[in-house]
Design a protein around this motif. Structure first.
Motif, PDB file in Angstrom:
ATOM      1  N   LEU A 532       0.837  -1.189   0.000  1.00 35.33           N
ATOM      2  CA  LEU A 532       0.000   0.000   0.000  1.00 35.33           C
ATOM      3  C   LEU A 532       0.876   1.245   0.000  1.00 35.33           C
ATOM      4  N   GLY A 533       0.433   2.308  -0.682  1.00 34.18           N
ATOM      5  CA  GLY A 533       1.183   3.552  -0.647  1.00 34.18           C
ATOM      6  C   GLY A 533       1.066   4.310  -1.961  1.00 34.18           C
ATOM      7  N   PRO A 534       1.902   5.360  -2.154  1.00 36.50           N
ATOM      8  CA  PRO A 534       2.875   5.875  -1.191  1.00 36.50           C
ATOM      9  C   PRO A 534       2.221   6.791  -0.161  1.00 36.50           C
ATOM     10  N   PHE A 535       2.867   6.919   1.019  1.00 38.13           N
ATOM     11  CA  PHE A 535       2.394   7.778   2.093  1.00 38.13           C
ATOM     12  C   PHE A 535       3.435   8.874   2.350  1.00 38.13           C
ATOM     13  N   ALA A 536       2.963  10.048   2.745  1.00 35.86           N
ATOM     14  CA  ALA A 536       3.862  11.135   3.102  1.00 35.86           C
ATOM     15  C   ALA A 536       4.607  10.787   4.390  1.00 35.86           C
ATOM     16  N   ASP A 537       5.787  11.377   4.577  1.00 35.64           N
ATOM     17  CA  ASP A 537       6.563  11.158   5.803  1.00 35.64           C
ATOM     18  C   ASP A 537       5.749  11.590   7.018  1.00 35.64           C
TER      19      ASP A 537
END
Length: 563
Positions: A532-537
């Protein structure tokens, strides 16, 4: 730069940074245009409907406002006419009995952007079982919120999304159950983000529409189309959502329901005469879909795996003990750039729904021609193009503030011809954002083991293992690797098990779903892995919800990327 515009910059930045609640309260209150349809001397009058709209506006104050800008009164013998619906408004019909939504004929209901209000039936000596079902002030508020919230209900009788028409212990169907019009804070949040709400506002901007077809124009209810909906969103890719509904699907014989798509704006390519380029088809008999492309004078199968699809059900307001769930259609979510490679991105896309039986008797919607919607813009409000949404972009908005003809038309995010606080409300959610659009990048679902993991539907409990959650999450850069044994109906196919992922603040929500549910009386475990992703930091709490019975499976805390 003029002084008042410097003040505007400071004002906007302070509001965004320090008063997030202002955004929440203001941004969600969007005007929804309403068109009223009644008959002279009919069972439901215009004044009644206007009063009911006032009740709905009071309940949704600060989030939605329903505004009547058109009213039609027809001859006494006139009935429901789908050709009189305005695709850019919510259409409220006052009728003597339900004819549109598939609800029992004494129950008000909603489908797409059409609501039918009926008076119901009161106790009387000529009524079987002395039924006691009638319209009340909360009825329209409830149906309007189905447009904004979707089919979900509340289990609180004081909540306006509590289902009203139910069977009492004495076996009589009554409508005395919903006693209030309270809307919970979580529902307001959901209202602001639901796809149904997005579909409505996409339609108002030309990026979607509802369409209706006459009931009974083909004498087979399982291929008699009566509603279709489309909307396009940009989520890193353009995603085309298509919904088609018949009176009731059949699983007893092969039928088809789906869409023809004209994707390249060139009638000279594709199937004549409209130039149809693609055909996506759902087969209820076996739960499969196909995607075909028209080339060399024939329909040729191509890869349908990028398309997400699920069955939809009617009678959402009926007591399922009285009216069982009625499978009546299908929804396709089509990533245009991936699934439709010849599409002319950024212009328009056209389509028509179809349903047919073994004898190739076919109903089309529209009956002639195609419906057309436009693509939404492919951008975030990075008006000062540096990859970050911040005060520099606010400065560009301020330069256009209250101008009748803004020099940068993109700053008119709430398209009313002027840059004002409505545009600030639309801009607010993007503040300090670098646009990440998480999705399910890879998914592997294995068939369940009927021998080892199956159990009866009425005896199952979903419990976490001692000392932890049933699922596992591993951070891989800006991605999450997910693993679980998804509990679902034992007759559901592995390819019909899926995941939905969303981000709300510092929460990552993962929903385990059955796209096409099975109907057996047992459940079992489906081994599932996904990327799953992408996610912000950042630091997140990940919460997972089960496909059955829909409960939270717990939470875990993660840091992206991993330290």
């Amino acid at each position: 730069m003029k002084e008042y515009k410097l003040i505007s910059v400071v004002f906007l930045i302070v509001c965004i940074a320090l008063a997030g609640g202002i955004y929440t309260a203001y941004a969600a209150e969007k005007e929804v245009k309403v068109q009223i349809h009644t008959t002279r001397g009919g069972a439901i009058s215009e004044s009644q409907i206007r009063g009911y709209i006032g009740v709905a506006n009071q309940a949704d104050k600060g989030h939605a406002k329903f505004v009547v800008d058109s009213n039609h009164v027809y001859d006494p013998n006139s009935g429901y006419d789908p050709n009189k619906n305005d695709p850019n408004r919510v259409n409220i019909w006052g009728l003597s009995k339900a004819v549109v939504t598939g609800e029992p004929n004494y129950v008000s209901g909603q489908i797409g952007n059409v609501i039918e209000l009926v008076p119901g039936r009161r106790p009387g000596p000529n009524e079987p079982n002395d039924p006691n079902v009638w319209i009340k002030p909360s009825t329209l508020a409830h149906e309007l919120n189905h447009i904004l919230l979707g089919p979900d209900h509340s289990n609180d009788p004081n909540n306006k999304m509590y289902p009203d028409v139910k069977k009492d212990p004495d076996g009589v169907v009554r409508s005395c159950h919903r006693i209030g019009i309270v809307v919970a804070a979580a529902q307001f949040t959901e209202m602001d983000n639901k796809l149904e709400n997005f579909a409505l506002h996409a339609a108002l901007r030309g990026h979607g529409r509802d369409a209706y077809d006459a009931l009974g124009d083909i004498p087979f209810p399982f291929v008699d189309l009566h509603w279709a909906q489309s909307w396009m969103e940009f989520a890193g890719l353009h995603v085309l959502h298509l919904v088609a509904q018949v009176q009731e699907l059949t699983f007893a014989e092969p039928t088809q329901i789906g869409f023809y798509i004209e994707a390249d704006n060139n009638p000279g390519t594709g199937e004549p005469p409209e130039g149809l380029d693609y055909r996506v088809t759902y087969y209820p008999f076996d739960g499969m879909i196909t995607l075909e492309m028209y080339e060399f004078g024939a329909w040729m199968p191509i890869d349908s795996s990028p398309i997400i699809y699920e069955m939809i059900f009617g009678d959402k307001d009926a007591d399922y003990m009285v009216v069982p769930p009625r499978p009546c259609g299908v929804q396709f979510d089509i990533p245009v750039q991936i699934a439709l490679p010849t599409a002319m991105i950024g212009t328009e896309i056209s389509y028509k729904a179809f349903a047919r039986n073994m004898a190739f008797e076919t109903d089309y919607l529209p009956d002639v021609g195609l419906h057309t919607i436009s693509y939404p813009p492919e951008w975030a409000p990075d008006f000062y193009p540096d990859g970050v949404i911040d005060y520099k972009d606010v400065a560009v908005m301020a330069e256009n503030w209250l101008e009748p003809e803004p020099s940068n038309p993109d700053t008119d995010m709430y398209p009313d011809g002027q840059i004002n606080n409505r545009d600030f409300a639309e801009f607010g959610p993007y503040w300090r954002e670098i646009m990440y659009l998480p999705t399910v990048l890879e998914l592997d679902v294995q068939p369940c083991d009927m021998g080892e993991s199956s159990s009866q539907l009425d005896s199952v409990t979903v419990a976490d293992p001692p000392g932890g959650t049933r699922f596992s999450i591993t951070v891989q850069g800006n991605m999450l690797y997910f693993e679980d044994m998804i509990v679902a109906n034992c007759c559901t196919r592995a390819e019909d098990i899926g995941l939905d992922v969303s981000v709300e603040g510092n929460m990552i929500i993962i929903d385990e779903v059955e796209r096409i549910p099975g109907f057996c009386t047992c459940i079992c475990d489906f081994p599932t892995t996904a990327l799953l992703g992408p996610f912000a930091d950042g630091d997140y709490i990940v919460e997972v919800f089960s496909a059955y019975p829909g409960d939270s499976l717990g939470t875990v805390e993660v840091t992206i990327p991993s330290p």
